[in-house]
Design a protein around this motif. Structure first.
Motif, PDB file in Angstrom:
ATOM      1  N   LEU A  30      -6.122   5.132  14.127  1.00 34.64           N
ATOM      2  CA  LEU A  30      -5.360   5.898  13.138  1.00 34.64           C
ATOM      3  C   LEU A  30      -4.210   5.077  12.553  1.00 34.64           C
ATOM      4  O   LEU A  30      -3.879   5.230  11.371  1.00 34.64           O
ATOM      5  N   ILE A  31      -3.604   4.224  13.353  1.00 32.66           N
ATOM      6  CA  ILE A  31      -2.533   3.360  12.842  1.00 32.66           C
ATOM      7  C   ILE A  31      -3.080   2.444  11.750  1.00 32.66           C
ATOM      8  O   ILE A  31      -2.482   2.310  10.677  1.00 32.66           O
ATOM      9  N   PHE A  32      -4.236   1.834  12.001  1.00 32.32           N
ATOM     10  CA  PHE A  32      -4.833   0.951  10.997  1.00 32.32           C
ATOM     11  C   PHE A  32      -5.283   1.732   9.770  1.00 32.32           C
ATOM     12  O   PHE A  32      -5.107   1.280   8.633  1.00 32.32           O
ATOM     13  N   TYR A  33      -5.857   2.921   9.984  1.00 33.90           N
ATOM     14  CA  TYR A  33      -6.277   3.752   8.850  1.00 33.90           C
ATOM     15  C   TYR A  33      -5.063   4.167   8.024  1.00 33.90           C
ATOM     16  O   TYR A  33      -5.101   4.114   6.794  1.00 33.90           O
ATOM     17  N   TYR A  34      -3.989   4.573   8.684  1.00 28.44           N
ATOM     18  CA  TYR A  34      -2.786   4.987   7.968  1.00 28.44           C
ATOM     19  C   TYR A  34      -2.230   3.838   7.130  1.00 28.44           C
ATOM     20  O   TYR A  34      -1.841   4.033   5.976  1.00 28.44           O
ATOM     21  N   ALA A  35      -2.179   2.645   7.704  1.00 28.16           N
ATOM     22  CA  ALA A  35      -1.668   1.484   6.960  1.00 28.16           C
ATOM     23  C   ALA A  35      -2.529   1.207   5.738  1.00 28.16           C
ATOM     24  O   ALA A  35      -2.009   0.947   4.645  1.00 28.16           O
ATOM     25  N   TYR A  36      -3.857   1.280   5.904  1.00 25.23           N
ATOM     26  CA  TYR A  36      -4.763   1.046   4.782  1.00 25.23           C
ATOM     27  C   TYR A  36      -4.600   2.125   3.710  1.00 25.23           C
ATOM     28  O   TYR A  36      -4.464   1.824   2.519  1.00 25.23           O
ATOM     29  N   ALA A  37      -4.604   3.392   4.131  1.00 26.69           N
ATOM     30  CA  ALA A  37      -4.523   4.495   3.177  1.00 26.69           C
ATOM     31  C   ALA A  37      -3.157   4.543   2.496  1.00 26.69           C
ATOM     32  O   ALA A  37      -3.064   4.826   1.297  1.00 26.69           O
ATOM     33  N   MET A  38      -2.083   4.247   3.233  1.00 24.06           N
ATOM     34  CA  MET A  38      -0.750   4.256   2.628  1.00 24.06           C
ATOM     35  C   MET A  38      -0.614   3.124   1.622  1.00 24.06           C
ATOM     36  O   MET A  38      -0.002   3.303   0.563  1.00 24.06           O
ATOM     37  N   ASP A  39      -1.206   1.966   1.900  1.00 27.05           N
ATOM     38  CA  ASP A  39      -1.203   0.866   0.934  1.00 27.05           C
ATOM     39  C   ASP A  39      -1.941   1.274  -0.336  1.00 27.05           C
ATOM     40  O   ASP A  39      -1.491   0.962  -1.439  1.00 27.05           O
ATOM     41  N   LYS A  40      -3.039   1.981  -0.163  1.00 22.71           N
ATOM     42  CA  LYS A  40      -3.804   2.457  -1.323  1.00 22.71           C
ATOM     43  C   LYS A  40      -2.977   3.448  -2.150  1.00 22.71           C
ATOM     44  O   LYS A  40      -2.962   3.369  -3.389  1.00 22.71           O
ATOM     45  N   ILE A  41      -2.262   4.348  -1.497  1.00 19.02           N
ATOM     46  CA  ILE A  41      -1.408   5.301  -2.204  1.00 19.02           C
ATOM     47  C   ILE A  41      -0.268   4.562  -2.899  1.00 19.02           C
ATOM     48  O   ILE A  41       0.051   4.843  -4.061  1.00 19.02           O
ATOM     49  N   ASP A  42       0.346   3.607  -2.205  1.00 22.44           N
ATOM     50  CA  ASP A  42       1.428   2.828  -2.813  1.00 22.44           C
ATOM     51  C   ASP A  42       0.953   2.099  -4.063  1.00 22.44           C
ATOM     52  O   ASP A  42       1.658   2.048  -5.070  1.00 22.44           O
ATOM     53  N   ARG A  43      -0.222   1.524  -4.004  1.00 23.73           N
ATOM     54  CA  ARG A  43      -0.754   0.813  -5.180  1.00 23.73           C
ATOM     55  C   ARG A  43      -1.085   1.793  -6.304  1.00 23.73           C
ATOM     56  O   ARG A  43      -0.884   1.469  -7.478  1.00 23.73           O
ATOM     57  N   GLU A  44      -1.606   2.947  -5.946  1.00 23.75           N
ATOM     58  CA  GLU A  44      -1.926   3.952  -6.970  1.00 23.75           C
ATOM     59  C   GLU A  44      -0.694   4.392  -7.731  1.00 23.75           C
ATOM     60  O   GLU A  44      -0.750   4.620  -8.939  1.00 23.75           O
ATOM     61  N   PHE A  45       0.436   4.511  -7.040  1.00 23.77           N
ATOM     62  CA  PHE A  45       1.667   4.952  -7.671  1.00 23.77           C
ATOM     63  C   PHE A  45       2.592   3.783  -8.050  1.00 23.77           C
ATOM     64  O   PHE A  45       3.739   3.996  -8.415  1.00 23.77           O
ATOM     65  N   ASP A  46       2.081   2.569  -7.898  1.00 24.23           N
ATOM     66  CA  ASP A  46       2.786   1.344  -8.284  1.00 24.23           C
ATOM     67  C   ASP A  46       4.154   1.214  -7.585  1.00 24.23           C
ATOM     68  O   ASP A  46       5.160   0.908  -8.222  1.00 24.23           O
TER      69      ASP A  46
END
Length: 84
Positions: free
Chosen positions: A64-80
């Protein structure tokens, strides 16, 4: 898509909620509440309920830690708002 701070916060809270629900299901339900029912299944010679309570919940937590890091990076990139 709406790029407002409220939309970013909403996406972040949704991700946190999903991760916490999965963590709760694995650690509390599978490790404690459902352990007697899961003990009829064996994994590596050990009852599954015992395995979840002692090792499985930790493995899922690390995943879950790795998934959270991946998904949060994706959200950060989506919102620039990502960092390089």
């Amino acid at each position: 898509m709406n790029k407002s701070p409220q939309a970013y916060w909403s996406a972040t809270l949704r991700l946190i909620s999903i991760v916490l629900v999965v963590w709760f299901i694995v650690s509390y339900l599978a490790g404690i509440i459902l352990a007697p029912a899961l003990n009829s299944i064996h994994l590596g010679g050990y009852p599954l309920g015992f395995w979840f309570a002692h090792q499985g919940s930790m493995y899922v937590f690390v995943a879950l830690i790795f998934y959270y890091a991946y998904a949060m990076d994706k959200i950060d990139r989506e919102f620039d708002v990502h960092e390089e």
